[in-house]
Design a protein around this motif. Sequence first.
Motif, mmCIF file in Angstrom:
data_model
loop_
_atom_site.group_PDB
_atom_site.id
_atom_site.type_symbol
_atom_site.label_atom_id
_atom_site.label_comp_id
_atom_site.label_asym_id
_atom_site.label_seq_id
_atom_site.Cartn_x
_atom_site.Cartn_y
_atom_site.Cartn_z
ATOM 1 N N THR A 1 22.686 40.638 0.338
ATOM 2 C CA THR A 1 21.555 39.929 0.966
ATOM 3 C C THR A 1 21.958 38.576 1.537
ATOM 4 O OG1 THR A 1 20.943 38.822 -1.106
ATOM 5 C CG2 THR A 1 19.898 40.955 -0.666
ATOM 6 N N GLY A 2 23.140 38.076 1.128
ATOM 7 C CA GLY A 2 23.510 36.729 1.561
ATOM 8 C C GLY A 2 23.055 35.660 0.574
ATOM 9 N N PHE A 3 22.368 36.049 -0.469
ATOM 10 C CA PHE A 3 21.840 35.094 -1.454
ATOM 11 C C PHE A 3 22.235 35.509 -2.870
ATOM 12 C CE2 PHE A 3 19.240 34.573 2.213
ATOM 13 C CZ PHE A 3 18.859 33.238 2.207
ATOM 14 N N ASP A 4 22.471 34.548 -3.738
ATOM 15 C CA ASP A 4 22.510 34.845 -5.171
ATOM 16 C C ASP A 4 21.072 35.122 -5.586
ATOM 17 O OD1 ASP A 4 25.184 34.258 -5.155
ATOM 18 O OD2 ASP A 4 24.965 32.272 -6.047
ATOM 19 N N LEU A 5 20.854 36.240 -6.240
ATOM 20 C CA LEU A 5 19.485 36.608 -6.626
ATOM 21 C C LEU A 5 19.321 36.407 -8.128
ATOM 22 C CD1 LEU A 5 19.157 39.822 -4.432
ATOM 23 C CD2 LEU A 5 18.136 37.585 -3.992
ATOM 24 N N PHE A 6 18.189 35.888 -8.513
ATOM 25 C CA PHE A 6 17.912 35.582 -9.924
ATOM 26 C C PHE A 6 16.916 36.590 -10.469
ATOM 27 C CE2 PHE A 6 20.122 31.535 -10.440
ATOM 28 C CZ PHE A 6 20.471 31.296 -9.122
ATOM 29 N N LEU A 7 17.331 37.310 -11.499
ATOM 30 C CA LEU A 7 16.512 38.410 -12.018
ATOM 31 C C LEU A 7 16.182 38.207 -13.481
ATOM 32 C CD1 LEU A 7 18.901 41.268 -10.861
ATOM 33 C CD2 LEU A 7 16.874 40.527 -9.654
ATOM 34 N N PHE B 1 12.502 32.947 -8.710
ATOM 35 C CA PHE B 1 13.049 32.020 -7.729
ATOM 36 C C PHE B 1 14.429 31.547 -8.220
ATOM 37 C CE2 PHE B 1 8.398 30.885 -6.825
ATOM 38 C CZ PHE B 1 8.356 31.613 -5.651
ATOM 39 N N PRO B 2 15.203 30.873 -7.354
ATOM 40 C CA PRO B 2 16.516 30.372 -7.762
ATOM 41 C C PRO B 2 16.440 29.561 -9.058
ATOM 42 C CG PRO B 2 16.287 30.168 -5.409
ATOM 43 C CD PRO B 2 14.954 30.637 -5.921
ATOM 44 N N ASN B 3 17.485 29.705 -9.858
ATOM 45 C CA ASN B 3 17.579 29.047 -11.170
ATOM 46 C C ASN B 3 16.452 29.480 -12.108
ATOM 47 O OD1 ASN B 3 19.985 27.622 -10.513
ATOM 48 N ND2 ASN B 3 18.733 26.288 -9.250
ATOM 49 N N PHE B 4 15.983 30.704 -11.885
ATOM 50 C CA PHE B 4 15.009 31.375 -12.761
ATOM 51 C C PHE B 4 13.650 30.676 -12.813
ATOM 52 C CE2 PHE B 4 19.297 32.151 -14.491
ATOM 53 C CZ PHE B 4 19.373 33.501 -14.214
ATOM 54 N N LYS B 5 13.342 29.924 -11.771
ATOM 55 C CA LYS B 5 12.035 29.242 -11.767
ATOM 56 C C LYS B 5 10.943 30.216 -11.329
ATOM 57 C CE LYS B 5 14.346 24.983 -11.462
ATOM 58 N NZ LYS B 5 14.383 23.591 -11.227
ATOM 59 N N LYS B 6 9.745 29.946 -11.835
ATOM 60 C CA LYS B 6 8.606 30.810 -11.479
ATOM 61 C C LYS B 6 7.627 30.115 -10.552
ATOM 62 C CE LYS B 6 8.930 33.383 -15.771
ATOM 63 N NZ LYS B 6 8.405 33.508 -17.132
ATOM 64 N N LYS B 7 7.865 28.821 -10.308
ATOM 65 C CA LYS B 7 6.977 28.077 -9.414
ATOM 66 C C LYS B 7 7.784 27.474 -8.272
ATOM 67 C CE LYS B 7 4.040 26.575 -13.222
ATOM 68 N NZ LYS B 7 3.458 25.424 -13.931
ATOM 69 N N ALA B 8 7.172 27.436 -7.096
ATOM 70 C CA ALA B 8 7.799 26.759 -5.954
ATOM 71 C C ALA B 8 6.755 25.878 -5.292
ATOM 72 C CB ALA B 8 8.343 27.771 -4.963
ATOM 73 N N GLY C 1 13.387 40.648 -20.266
ATOM 74 C CA GLY C 1 13.459 39.328 -20.900
ATOM 75 C C GLY C 1 14.805 38.625 -20.738
ATOM 76 N N GLU C 2 15.831 39.375 -20.273
ATOM 77 C CA GLU C 2 17.156 38.761 -20.118
ATOM 78 C C GLU C 2 17.304 38.208 -18.691
ATOM 79 O OE1 GLU C 2 21.851 40.114 -20.098
ATOM 80 O OE2 GLU C 2 20.289 41.639 -20.366
ATOM 81 N N LYS C 3 17.897 37.025 -18.588
ATOM 82 C CA LYS C 3 18.062 36.399 -17.267
ATOM 83 C C LYS C 3 19.433 36.749 -16.693
ATOM 84 C CE LYS C 3 14.909 32.497 -17.680
ATOM 85 N NZ LYS C 3 14.026 33.069 -18.678
ATOM 86 N N ILE C 4 19.427 37.226 -15.429
ATOM 87 C CA ILE C 4 20.678 37.665 -14.808
ATOM 88 C C ILE C 4 20.783 37.063 -13.396
ATOM 89 C CG2 ILE C 4 21.914 39.711 -13.923
ATOM 90 C CD1 ILE C 4 20.179 41.328 -15.953
ATOM 91 N N VAL C 5 21.989 36.580 -13.061
ATOM 92 C CA VAL C 5 22.229 36.167 -11.672
ATOM 93 C C VAL C 5 23.016 37.277 -11.000
ATOM 94 C CG1 VAL C 5 23.164 34.401 -10.118
ATOM 95 C CG2 VAL C 5 22.455 33.767 -12.440
ATOM 96 N N TRP C 6 22.468 37.822 -9.930
ATOM 97 C CA TRP C 6 23.158 38.850 -9.151
ATOM 98 C C TRP C 6 23.797 38.124 -7.984
ATOM 99 C CZ3 TRP C 6 20.402 43.685 -6.625
ATOM 100 C CH2 TRP C 6 21.389 44.575 -6.195
ATOM 101 N N ASN D 1 25.829 36.954 -4.762
ATOM 102 C CA ASN D 1 26.011 37.517 -3.441
ATOM 103 C C ASN D 1 27.386 38.170 -3.332
ATOM 104 O OD1 ASN D 1 25.323 37.949 -0.700
ATOM 105 N ND2 ASN D 1 26.627 36.215 -0.127
ATOM 106 N N ASN D 2 27.415 39.358 -2.701
ATOM 107 C CA ASN D 2 28.663 40.119 -2.514
ATOM 108 C C ASN D 2 29.257 40.670 -3.810
ATOM 109 O OD1 ASN D 2 28.987 40.148 0.251
ATOM 110 N ND2 ASN D 2 29.778 38.055 0.244
ATOM 111 N N LYS D 3 28.479 40.649 -4.870
ATOM 112 C CA LYS D 3 28.999 41.160 -6.153
ATOM 113 C C LYS D 3 28.108 42.286 -6.645
ATOM 114 C CE LYS D 3 32.302 38.038 -7.347
ATOM 115 N NZ LYS D 3 32.934 37.742 -6.100
ATOM 116 N N LYS D 4 28.698 43.094 -7.544
ATOM 117 C CA LYS D 4 27.923 44.162 -8.186
ATOM 118 C C LYS D 4 27.042 43.574 -9.270
ATOM 119 C CE LYS D 4 30.653 48.299 -7.487
ATOM 120 N NZ LYS D 4 31.533 49.281 -8.080
ATOM 121 N N LEU D 5 25.952 44.243 -9.525
ATOM 122 C CA LEU D 5 25.057 43.788 -10.596
ATOM 123 C C LEU D 5 25.698 44.051 -11.942
ATOM 124 C CD1 LEU D 5 22.281 42.549 -11.127
ATOM 125 C CD2 LEU D 5 21.345 44.863 -11.209
#
Length: 271
Positions: free
Chosen positions: A250-256, A6-13, A260-265, A267-271
């Motif tokens: 996608t229109g969203f910043d995606l949190f991956l 989830f956004p900001n690398f959270k696992k619970k919503a 084990g490494e945290k990455i923000v993909w 929006n409109n940018k390459k991974l």
Amino acid sequence: MTRFLFPNFKKKALTFSYDDNNEQDRRLTCILRFHRLTGTFNINTGSFGEKRWIEHCGFYCEYNRVEEKEVKSLYNGFEIASHTVDHVILPEVDRYTFDYQVTADCKKIGQLCGTDAVGLAYPCGRYNNETAEHLKELDIHYARTIEDTHSFALPEDFLKWHPTCHDHDPRIGELADAFLNDNSDELKLFYIWGHAFEFDKNDSDRWADMDRLCKKLSGKEDIWYATNREICDYVTAARSVKELSGINNTGFDLFLEKDGEKIVWKNNKKL
Ligand SMILES: [Zn+2]
């Protein structure tokens, strides 16, 4: 292994969903705001200002609807979604009525608050496969049922979005503890629904129960407090990604999380 968080690398919503725009929403929105929680209110734009009592599961409850002029300020900070114009049972109406009841409600919400509604709670929880299919054709992003799952799994189909439980479920305390204590790796969603008028039932002090529940679930670093729409749209965007390469459109910043490494993909940018 790469996976979405989830956004900001959270696992619970955590999200809430309340139907029928009753006057008791005035008190409920205060409780949710006080605890810095958010969620979604599903309203009938054909009902503003109506006043009556109803019998609900053996209790008589005041069932007055809020006034049109207070909608924008009352629900500020929450999502307003549709519950159809007149609380119709969707599988029982003809196609013309169906379209009107959903689209006119969504548009009226847009006129009142600036954003057209894109989600819905099925009146009386009634739906079938055809209803869900038809909502998709109307560009509705999600629709909530009243089939409690008692689980924290994300829905497979957002047009048949089954909640975790009702706010007065006998198991809600146990579920809240399980949610707060669960440190497993999967994404978890706690979805609580109800009607604010039900807090007036005098079988227990339901208002105080709700305040205690909100207090317990609030202020946690590892929880994303979100509206139904925010969760649906983010998860739908993440699920739409076929390949983890190229531009994120996608229109969203995606949190991956990748090995084990945290990455923000972005929006409109390459991974
Ligand atoms: Zn309803």
